[in-house]
Design an enzyme around this catalytic site. Structure first.
Site, PDB file in Angstrom:
ATOM      1  N   LYS A 132       0.819  -1.225   0.000  1.00  0.00           N
ATOM      2  CA  LYS A 132       0.000   0.000   0.000  1.00  0.00           C
ATOM      3  C   LYS A 132       0.849   1.270   0.000  1.00  0.00           C
ATOM      4  O   LYS A 132       0.419   2.293  -0.552  1.00  0.00           O
ATOM      5  CB  LYS A 132      -0.964   0.002   1.190  1.00  0.00           C
ATOM      6  CG  LYS A 132      -1.833  -1.259   1.310  1.00  0.00           C
ATOM      7  CD  LYS A 132      -2.636  -1.573   0.060  1.00  0.00           C
ATOM      8  CE  LYS A 132      -3.207  -2.974   0.108  1.00  0.00           C
ATOM      9  NZ  LYS A 132      -3.654  -3.496  -1.168  1.00  0.00           N
ATOM     10  N   GLU A 183      -2.645   7.663   7.686  1.00  0.00           N
ATOM     11  CA  GLU A 183      -3.576   8.397   6.819  1.00  0.00           C
ATOM     12  C   GLU A 183      -4.508   9.225   7.679  1.00  0.00           C
ATOM     13  O   GLU A 183      -4.870   8.808   8.783  1.00  0.00           O
ATOM     14  CB  GLU A 183      -4.456   7.407   6.039  1.00  0.00           C
ATOM     15  CG  GLU A 183      -3.909   6.955   4.735  1.00  0.00           C
ATOM     16  CD  GLU A 183      -4.855   6.000   4.007  1.00  0.00           C
ATOM     17  OE1 GLU A 183      -4.416   5.428   3.016  1.00  0.00           O
ATOM     18  OE2 GLU A 183      -6.025   5.830   4.434  1.00  0.00           O
ATOM     19  N   HIS A 194     -15.849  -5.183   7.346  1.00  0.00           N
ATOM     20  CA  HIS A 194     -15.105  -5.166   6.077  1.00  0.00           C
ATOM     21  C   HIS A 194     -15.548  -6.237   5.094  1.00  0.00           C
ATOM     22  O   HIS A 194     -14.863  -6.517   4.114  1.00  0.00           O
ATOM     23  CB  HIS A 194     -13.593  -5.231   6.324  1.00  0.00           C
ATOM     24  CG  HIS A 194     -13.135  -4.177   7.285  1.00  0.00           C
ATOM     25  ND1 HIS A 194     -13.375  -2.842   7.064  1.00  0.00           N
ATOM     26  CD2 HIS A 194     -12.506  -4.256   8.477  1.00  0.00           C
ATOM     27  CE1 HIS A 194     -12.901  -2.147   8.089  1.00  0.00           C
ATOM     28  NE2 HIS A 194     -12.387  -2.970   8.962  1.00  0.00           N
ATOM     29  N   ARG A 216      -7.943  -8.130  -9.428  1.00  0.00           N
ATOM     30  CA  ARG A 216      -8.658  -9.382  -9.727  1.00  0.00           C
ATOM     31  C   ARG A 216     -10.082  -9.059 -10.165  1.00  0.00           C
ATOM     32  O   ARG A 216     -10.517  -7.914 -10.083  1.00  0.00           O
ATOM     33  CB  ARG A 216      -8.727 -10.238  -8.467  1.00  0.00           C
ATOM     34  CG  ARG A 216      -9.444  -9.501  -7.348  1.00  0.00           C
ATOM     35  CD  ARG A 216      -9.882 -10.365  -6.198  1.00  0.00           C
ATOM     36  NE  ARG A 216     -10.811  -9.650  -5.337  1.00  0.00           N
ATOM     37  CZ  ARG A 216     -10.465  -8.825  -4.346  1.00  0.00           C
ATOM     38  NH1 ARG A 216      -9.202  -8.591  -4.090  1.00  0.00           N
ATOM     39  NH2 ARG A 216     -11.378  -8.207  -3.629  1.00  0.00           N
TER      40      ARG A 216
HETATM   41  C1  MV4 Z   1     -10.113   4.278   6.076  1.00  0.00           C
HETATM   42  C2  MV4 Z   1     -11.249   4.768   6.746  1.00  0.00           C
HETATM   43  C3  MV4 Z   1     -11.220   6.078   7.161  1.00  0.00           C
HETATM   44  N1  MV4 Z   1     -10.144   6.841   6.918  1.00  0.00           N
HETATM   45  N2  MV4 Z   1      -9.076   5.069   5.860  1.00  0.00           N
HETATM   46  C4  MV4 Z   1     -11.560  -0.251   5.703  1.00  0.00           C
HETATM   47  C5  MV4 Z   1     -11.207  -1.277   4.698  1.00  0.00           C
HETATM   48  C6  MV4 Z   1     -10.016  -0.771   3.979  1.00  0.00           C
HETATM   49  N3  MV4 Z   1     -10.162  -0.943   2.571  1.00  0.00           N
HETATM   50  C7  MV4 Z   1      -9.914   0.664   4.366  1.00  0.00           C
HETATM   51  N4  MV4 Z   1     -10.925   0.934   5.328  1.00  0.00           N
HETATM   52  C8  MV4 Z   1     -11.087   2.191   5.819  1.00  0.00           C
HETATM   53  N5  MV4 Z   1     -10.056   3.025   5.625  1.00  0.00           N
HETATM   54  C9  MV4 Z   1      -9.099   6.316   6.285  1.00  0.00           C
HETATM   55  N6  MV4 Z   1      -8.034   7.099   6.068  1.00  0.00           N
HETATM   56  C10 MV4 Z   1     -12.331   3.923   6.940  1.00  0.00           C
HETATM   57  C11 MV4 Z   1     -12.251   2.622   6.485  1.00  0.00           C
HETATM   58  C12 MV4 Z   1     -13.401   1.814   6.709  1.00  0.00           C
HETATM   59  C13 MV4 Z   1     -14.164   1.357   5.647  1.00  0.00           C
HETATM   60  C14 MV4 Z   1     -13.820   1.642   4.328  1.00  0.00           C
HETATM   61  C15 MV4 Z   1     -14.582   1.174   3.297  1.00  0.00           C
HETATM   62  C16 MV4 Z   1     -15.714   0.428   3.571  1.00  0.00           C
HETATM   63  C17 MV4 Z   1     -16.065   0.128   4.855  1.00  0.00           C
HETATM   64  C18 MV4 Z   1     -15.296   0.572   5.908  1.00  0.00           C
HETATM   65  C19 MV4 Z   1     -15.667   0.281   7.216  1.00  0.00           C
HETATM   66  C20 MV4 Z   1     -14.901   0.747   8.240  1.00  0.00           C
HETATM   67  C21 MV4 Z   1     -13.759   1.501   7.996  1.00  0.00           C
END
Ligand code: MV4
Length: 503
Positions: A116, A200, A235, A292
């Site tokens: 990442k 982040e 997630h 994918r």
């Molecule tokens: C985040 C975020 C808030 N701020 N990054 C969760 C899965 C991963 N792909 C990244 N995720 C998140 N990253 C920052 N800087 C909140 C989440 C997150 C989330 C993101 C997408 C879909 C569902 C989620 C559920 C909880 C937290």
């Protein structure tokens, strides 16, 4: 030209890939573990090979065994589906060394996007917006504190080798940063063998919006618009839809351009997904790229009218993209729900077991991607998703109505499933009006709980058995009549009979 494809996967996605193979006149080769002897994907293929014990590290993740079967069967290509080996750079490379076409990107693209921190750097250089934060691993407390001062609290500490929510930590107070970084590092080391972490800015209550892209081996790349995947639990996506209810034509065009730029930055070839996180004002940031075919790809297929697996195969064949960006548009609205064998009232515990009876929904605008049948025993070794129910409608309300109808006519006995839970989602006002974020399920726990004495939802083994008995007896006693009044749906008739007998 590819004539025979080995599908290095199981379940609904193996069958989905075979469907396109069959339509294209390509031979299909299944592989299966001990636990999948009775799985439908085995019978669906032109040939099937046993590859080992049930645990996936001894079967579906066994690179040597799968390569051996590819050679033995004379397959020219391997489709990895999703999960298992689909994002394994070594496997992509190994196929290439063996002269077998890997239907997916090369090791470089997988590795660059898989790390990442490298992905963030690459996206910044390509002009794709990323979440404000660090582009180097956090090496000491000073660097971490400096970052916090720069971007402000709260922040997220994330594992560079993570993704999909693994190894993430929210930090709200400055004094917590050291312990969070340390915890994230040791968690990341244990989980991925790599302790690099980055910081982040925390985006509160975000949306998850992803863009489907297709890129050929000649430098052409297009996007197939967005998917809204904000209805998630721990997630795991639960509902996906396209178009996103919060998207505007202007932002869509700009995000689409950035999605294409992201793919081009790693010389991508194949089907891929650029995940963005957005706030309520549609400010958006690159989060990660999935290299994918994704679980939720069917909603894009239904709305854009492109068979993504067919395109993956064409690309792997070295063909140029069959579509230009200006050829593509979104038509209508599609929604997918993931049907799991789980107990949604008991912390979503997996509930594998034998399906005594299953009746799939059918009818206009309904697509059902599955691999189970009446009498099938769901193995305990793999993800308990049993099917994906996808509906298409001219409009979002039409699609929601169709999904409710389809979920209601989906009957299954023997295992608990998420079907009633999914029905309740369709009725939550914030879902109906499209005002939801990634906190949706958490914020509506009460409305999503099973209600007492809800006859519609309590479709258990006894009810189904009684139903089959009822129909059989009725058909034996009175042949179908032409009298309009008695042509009521048997399910409805059954429901009424039950309701009456309860009173
Ligand atoms: C985040 C975020 C808030 N701020 N990054 C969760 C899965 C991963 N792909 C990244 N995720 C998140 N990253 C920052 N800087 C909140 C989440 C997150 C989330 C993101 C997408 C879909 C569902 C989620 C559920 C909880 C937290």
């Amino acid at each position: 030209m590819i004539k025979k494809i080995l599908i290095a996967n199981r379940g609904e996605i193996a069958i989905r890939v075979m469907n396109s193979c069959h339509e294209m006149g390509i031979q299909s080769v299944a592989v299966y573990s001990e636990a999948d002897r009775n799985s439908l994907h085995v019978r669906y293929a032109d040939e099937a090979y046993f590859i080992g014990p049930a645990p996936s590290n001894q079967s579906y993740l066994n690179i040597e065994k799968i390569i051996e079967v590819a050679k033995k069967s004379g397959a020219d290509a391997i489709h990895p589906g999703y999960g298992f080996l689909s994002e394994n750079a070594d496997f992509s490379e190994r196929c290439k060394e063996e002269g077998i076409i890997f239907i997916g990107p090369d090791a470089y693209a997988i590795n660059t996007m898989g790390d990442k921190i490298t992905a963030r750097k690459t996206m910044l250089a390509a002009g794709v917006p990323v979440v404000p934060g660090t582009t180097e691993p956090i090496v000491d407390l000073d660097a971490a504190v400096r970052t916090i001062k720069e971007i402000g609290l709260p922040v997220m500490v994330k594992a560079s080798a993570g993704g999909g929510g693994k190894g993430m930590r929210l930090v709200e107070k400055e004094e917590d940063i050291l312990s969070s970084v340390q915890a994230a590092k040791s968690e990341a080391l244990a989980a991925f063998g790599n302790d690099a972490v980055y910081i982040e800015k925390y985006i509160n209550s975000p949306h998850h919006i992803e863009f489907q892209i297709l890129a050929d081996q000649h430098g052409n790349c297009i996007h197939l618009f967005e998917r809204e995947c904000s209805v998630q639990r721990r997630h795991q996506k639960v509902v996906e839809e396209t178009p996103s209810p919060i998207m505007t034509p202007e932002v869509r065009e700009e995000m689409g351009r950035h999605a294409v730029a992201a793919a081009k930055a790693v010389n991508y070839a194949g089907a891929g997904t650029i995940e963005f996180i957005t706030d309520d004002n549609l400010n958006y940031y690159f989060l990660e790229m999935n290299t994918r075919l994704q679980v939720e790809h069917p909603i894009t297929e239904q709305v854009v009218g492109v068979d993504l697996v067919r395109e993956q195969i064409n690309i792997a064949n070295g063909e140029k993209l069959h579509y230009r960006q200006e050829d593509l548009s979104q038509h209508g609205h599609a929604i997918e729900v993931r049907v799991y064998a789980e107990d949604t009232d008991n912390n979503f515990m997996p509930n594998p077991g034998k399906i005594n009876y299953i009746h799939f929904p059918l009818g206009a605008g309904v697509r059902h991607d599955s691999y189970v049948y009446s009498g099938f025993e769901i193995p305990i070794y793999y993800d308990p998703m049993i099917s994906k129910l996808v509906v298409w409608g001219n409009s979002r309300p039409e699609a929601i109505g169709r999904m409710k109808r389809a979920l209601q006519s989906y009957k299954i006995s023997g295992v608990k499933t998420s079907i009633p839970f999914l029905s309740r989602i369709m009725d939550v006002p914030d879902f109906k009006n499209g005002h939801y974020t990634t906190h949706f399920i958490q914020n509506h726990q009460e409305a999503l709980k099973t209600k007492e004495n809800c006859s519609e939802e309590c479709v258990d083994l006894a009810a189904i058995t009684a139903f089959v008995d009822f129909i059989t007896k009725r058909e034996q006693a009175t042949p179908p009549s032409s009298n309009g009044r008695s042509s009521m749906s048997p399910w409805k008739a059954f429901g009424r009979k039950k309701a009456v007998s309860r009173i």
